[in-house]
Enzyme design. Structure first.
Site, short mmCIF file in Angstrom:
data_model
loop_
_atom_site.label_atom_id
_atom_site.label_comp_id
_atom_site.label_asym_id
_atom_site.label_seq_id
_atom_site.Cartn_x
_atom_site.Cartn_y
_atom_site.Cartn_z
N HIS A 287 -49.63 25.17 7.12
CA HIS A 287 -49.65 23.71 7.14
C HIS A 287 -50.94 23.19 7.79
O HIS A 287 -51.55 22.24 7.31
CB HIS A 287 -48.43 23.18 7.93
CG HIS A 287 -47.23 22.95 7.09
ND1 HIS A 287 -46.62 23.95 6.36
CD2 HIS A 287 -46.50 21.81 6.87
CE1 HIS A 287 -45.57 23.45 5.74
NE2 HIS A 287 -45.48 22.16 6.02
N GLU B 222 -8.99 2.73 5.61
CA GLU B 222 -9.61 2.39 4.33
C GLU B 222 -9.60 0.88 4.12
O GLU B 222 -10.62 0.27 3.81
CB GLU B 222 -8.85 3.07 3.20
CG GLU B 222 -9.35 2.74 1.82
CD GLU B 222 -8.44 3.26 0.73
OE1 GLU B 222 -8.90 3.36 -0.42
OE2 GLU B 222 -7.26 3.55 1.01
N HIS B 223 -8.44 0.28 4.26
CA HIS B 223 -8.29 -1.18 4.17
C HIS B 223 -7.83 -1.69 5.53
O HIS B 223 -6.89 -1.15 6.12
CB HIS B 223 -7.22 -1.57 3.14
CG HIS B 223 -7.42 -0.96 1.79
ND1 HIS B 223 -6.78 0.20 1.38
CD2 HIS B 223 -8.17 -1.37 0.73
CE1 HIS B 223 -7.13 0.48 0.15
NE2 HIS B 223 -7.97 -0.45 -0.28
N GLN C 12 0.82 -1.21 0.00
CA GLN C 12 0.00 0.00 0.00
C GLN C 12 0.85 1.25 0.00
O GLN C 12 0.49 2.26 -0.61
CB GLN C 12 -0.93 0.01 1.22
CG GLN C 12 -2.13 -0.89 1.08
CD GLN C 12 -2.96 -0.61 -0.15
OE1 GLN C 12 -2.95 -1.40 -1.09
NE2 GLN C 12 -3.67 0.49 -0.17
N HIS D 282 1.72 3.22 -3.23
CA HIS D 282 0.75 4.04 -3.96
C HIS D 282 1.18 5.50 -4.04
O HIS D 282 0.86 6.19 -5.00
CB HIS D 282 -0.63 3.95 -3.30
CG HIS D 282 -1.38 2.71 -3.66
ND1 HIS D 282 -1.03 1.47 -3.16
CD2 HIS D 282 -2.46 2.51 -4.45
CE1 HIS D 282 -1.88 0.56 -3.64
NE2 HIS D 282 -2.75 1.17 -4.43
N ASP E 76 -8.20 -4.93 -4.33
CA ASP E 76 -7.88 -3.81 -5.21
C ASP E 76 -8.03 -4.17 -6.68
O ASP E 76 -8.32 -3.30 -7.50
CB ASP E 76 -6.45 -3.34 -4.96
CG ASP E 76 -6.36 -2.23 -3.92
OD1 ASP E 76 -7.41 -1.85 -3.39
OD2 ASP E 76 -5.25 -1.75 -3.67
#
Length: 433
Positions: A412, A319-320, A249, A252, A353
Site C-alpha cells: 500500500h 414491531e408496531h 395483531q 395473525h 398494515d
C-alpha cells in the site's frame, strides 16, 4: 413504583427455533440440488397444488375479472399512498460529491439492485397489502426485475386479489409458490432465470428462517418473525380500543406477541378483562390463533412513570408500537426502538398494515434496536466514488504512505510512493511512519 407484570408470557420469540432451522436447512439443500422440479414437488406435497408455477397474462386477466370494482379501487387507494411515501423516501436518497480538501473529491451514488424477490403471504390469510408494500416499494427504488411469489391454494393457484395486486404494482414475474420453496426459488433464480439480489416480505417462521439462512448469498430486508404489537397506555386510554388493537395483531398467528405497557393499573386490568371476549367473538381461524397468542405470548406490565414505560418499551423493541397517552410529542421524542410508531388513538396498526402509506414490513424479535422497516433504501446500494488532482497527492499520498507503513502494509505504501515520485520528481517527502 417498580415495574410489575399483571400477565407474563409463557413463551418467547425463540420458542421452537431449533426445529424450524432443521426443517428449513433440509428443504433449502434439497431445492438447491433438485432445482425447479423439487419446488414443484414441495408445492404438491405442502400446498396440494399441481398447477402452473409461473402466472400467465391469462391467469392475471381471469383473476382481475373475478374481482369487484370496489376491491380494485381499494387496492389502488392503498397503492397510491404507499407508492407516494416510497417515492418521497427515494427522493431523500441522493447522489452527491464533496471536495474534502483542495483537489480531493469524494461522493456517493444510489444504485438499485437488479432483481428483487418479494414474498407475499397467502396461507392463513391473503395478505394483499403485502404485495403493495414489497413490490411497489421495490419499483419505486428503481429495481429492474421484481419476482413475486405467493402460496397457491389447491387447484386454484394464487389468491385473485394478490395476483391482481402484484401485477398492478409492477411485478415482472409472479410465482405460485409459498414457504421455503418460494423463498428458495427467488434466491436461486428458478423459473424466472433472475436470481434475487435482495429478498423482502413478511412470512411465517419458516419463511423468516429461510431468509436468515440465505442472508449473505443474497441481501434481505431484515431478520423477522411473527408479527408483534406493543401498546403504551395511560389513564386517558380507552381499554376497549386498546384490547381491540391487541387482539387485531394476535389474530395473525398463534405465536404473535402482544404487549401492553400501562401507566394506569385500572386500564390494564380492564383491558385484560376485555381481551378474551373479543377473541371469542371472532370467526375461525382468527379465534384460535388469537387465543393461543394471548395465552402464550401476551404480556401486561404496569409502570410507575413515563420514563419506566419508555425503558420497558425500548427493551421490547416492538414491531408496531401504539401510543394511547397524553402529551404525545413527549413520547415521540423519547421512544427509540420500534419498527413503526402509531401516535394517538386516532391511528392504529390496522391502518398502517393496509393502506395509510407507511410500510408494514417491519423488524421483529428485537431487531428494531438496529434497523427500521422496509423502505426503498433496502433495494438500493449506496456506493462511494473518489477522484483527485495530481496536486492533491502531496498531502493524501504522503499521509497514506505513512499510515500504510505504520500498519505494516508495504505494498500500500508503495502505491503512494510511486505517485509522489512520478508527479513530484524534484521534491522530497517524509514517508516513514
Amino acid at each position: 413504583m417498580a415495574v410489575s407484570y399483571l400477565k407474563k408470557a409463557a413463551k418467547s420469540s425463540a420458542t421452537g427455533e431449533d426445529d424450524t432451522r432443521a426443517t428449513v436447512a433440509q428443504m433449502l439443500s434439497a431445492i438447491e440440488a433438485g432445482g425447479e422440479q423439487r419446488c414443484i414437488e414441495y408445492a404438491a406435497q405442502l400446498d396440494g397444488y399441481h398447477g402452473n408455477i409461473i402466472a400467465t397474462s391469462d391467469d392475471i386477466a381471469q383473476a382481475t375479472s373475478r374481482l369487484s370494482q370496489q376491491v380494485k379501487d381499494d387496492i389502488r387507494f392503498a397503492h397510491e399512498r404507499v407508492n407516494k411515501f416510497a417515492q418521497k423516501q427515494r427522493q431523500a436518497l441522493i447522489d452527491f460529491e464533496v471536495e474534502l480538501s483542495p483537489g480531493l473529491w469524494a461522493g456517493q451514488r444510489q444504485i438499485p439492485v437488479q432483481t428483487a424477490g418479494c414474498y407475499i403471504p397467502g396461507g392463513r390469510y391473503s395478505h394483499v397489502a403485502s404485495a403493495i408494500m414489497s413490490v411497489a416499494t421495490a419499483k419505486a427504488a428503481g429495481v429492474k426485475h421484481v419476482v413475486a411469489c405467493s402460496p397457491p391454494k389447491p387447484d386454484a393457484g394464487i389468491n385473485d386479489a394478490i395476483l391482481y395486486t402484484a401485477d398492478y404494482c409492477g411485478a415482472d414475474t409472479i410465482l405460485a409458490l409459498g414457504g421455503v420453496q418460494g423463498i428458495a426459488a427467488m434466491a436461486f433464480g428458478l423459473f424466472s432465470g433472475q436470481p434475487a439480489d435482495v429478498l423482502a416480505g413478511p412470512g411465517n417462521r419458516f419463511v423468516a428462517e429461510a431468509k436468515r439462512m440465505l442472508f449473505g448469498r443474497v441481501g434481505i430486508d431484515m431478520f423477522a418473525g411473527p408479527t408483534e404489537i406493543a401498546v403504551i397506555a395511560d389513564h386517558t386510554a380507552d381499554p376497549r380500543i386498546v384490547a381491540s388493537d391487541l387482539v387485531g395483531q394476535a389474530e395473525h398467528g398463534p405465536d404473535s406477541p402482544v404487549w401492553l405497557i400501562s401507566l394506569d393499573e385500572d386500564v390494564a386490568r380492564k383491558t385484560i378483562e376485555l381481551v378474551p371476549g373479543l377473541i371469542e367473538s371472532m370467526p375461525e381461524p382468527s379465534r384460535s390463533a388469537a387465543r393461543s397468542a394471548w395465552a402464550d405470548y401476551g404480556e401486561v406490565v404496569v409502570c410507575g412513570s413515563r420514563e419506566e414505560a419508555v425503558e420497558v418499551s425500548d427493551k421490547y423493541a416492538a414491531e408496531h408500537l401504539e401510543i394511547h397517552c397524553q402529551d404525545l410529542d413527549w413520547w415521540v421524542e423519547n421512544l427509540n426502538n420500534y419498527g413503526s410508531l402509531f401516535v394517538g388513538e386516532e391511528t392504529t396498526v390496522t391502518y398502517g398494515d393496509k393502506c395509510s402509506g407507511t410500510n408494514h414490513i417491519l423488524p421483529t424479535k428485537g431487531a428494531a434496536r438496529y434497523t427500521g422497516g422496509l423502505s426503498v433504501g433496502k433495494f438500493i446500494k449506496t456506493v462511494t466514488t473518489q477522484r483527485m488532482t495530481k496536486e492533491a497527492n502531496r498531502e493524501v499520498g504522503a499521509a497514506a504512505a505513512r499510515i500504510s507503513r505504520l500498519e505494516g502494509m508495504e505494498g500500500h505504501a508503495r502505491s503512494g510512493d510511486d505517485r509522489l515520485s512520478k508527479y513530484f520528481p524534484t521534491e522530497t517527502f517524509d514517508l516513514s511512519h
